[in-house]
Design a protein around this motif. Structure first.
Motif, PDB file in Angstrom:
ATOM      1  N   THR A 138       0.881  -1.190   0.007  1.00 27.49           N
ATOM      2  CA  THR A 138       0.004  -0.012   0.100  1.00 27.49           C
ATOM      3  C   THR A 138       0.665   1.294   0.042  1.00 27.49           C
ATOM      4  O   THR A 138       0.653   2.263  -0.814  1.00 27.49           O
ATOM      5  N   THR A 171       0.987   4.039  -2.720  1.00 25.29           N
ATOM      6  CA  THR A 171       0.675   5.370  -2.370  1.00 25.29           C
ATOM      7  C   THR A 171       1.889   6.245  -3.026  1.00 25.29           C
ATOM      8  O   THR A 171       1.323   7.701  -3.478  1.00 25.29           O
ATOM      9  N   ALA A 183       5.935   8.494   2.467  1.00 27.50           N
ATOM     10  CA  ALA A 183       5.480   6.995   2.212  1.00 27.50           C
ATOM     11  C   ALA A 183       6.579   5.945   1.934  1.00 27.50           C
ATOM     12  O   ALA A 183       6.575   4.839   2.623  1.00 27.50           O
TER      13      ALA A 183
END
Length: 142
Positions: free
Chosen positions: A13, A17, A47
């Motif tokens: 994820t 992102t 991130a």
């Protein structure tokens, strides 16, 4: 409660992102929206940094995870993995230098290195998700 076994999905994820933020940052700089571009790129860096922290924690707790699949997917997986790991090690210092030059408003030097950082970082983010899918979600492919 998050367990160590949730970290690979979290990492995928975070890679996805990062990719979306990189694309948004690219579109924003093309539109000459510098402040919004800066925010997107800082968020992409955060991130990716969180990914790195989760990756280290996971492998410190679990160790190496073997790729047990056979057949046509095996050479593709290892090709993706080798290029991903190699370019990941290469892009980390590039991203730090690119970010520091951009934050320091040294735009000429920033642009010079960002032209290399962006496609490598994009590749690493995309292949990070592919590695996750191939390693942890083997039923997705034959």
């Amino acid at each position: 409660m998050i367990s160590v076994h949730d970290l690979p999905a979290i990492n995928a994820t975070l890679n996805a992102t990062s990719r979306l933020l990189l694309l948004a940052g690219y579109a924003l700089i093309r539109a000459r929206r510098i402040e919004q571009h800066r925010r997107c790129m800082i968020a992409a860096f955060v991130a990716s940094s969180l990914f790195l922290v989760c990756y280290v924690i996971y492998h410190a707790q679990v160790g190496s995870v073997q790729f047990t699949r056979q057949g046509f997917v095996r050479p593709h997986y290892f090709t993706i993995l080798i290029t991903h790991v190699t370019l990941s090690a290469f892009v980390l210092p590039l991203a730090i230098v690119t970010l520091s030059r951009g934050l320091g408003r040294r735009y000429q030097q920033h642009r010079r290195i960002a032209r290399w950082t962006f496609p490598i970082w994009m590749y690493v983010s995309v292949t990070g998700v592919l590695v996750y899918v191939l390693l942890y979600q083997p039923t997705w492919l034959l």
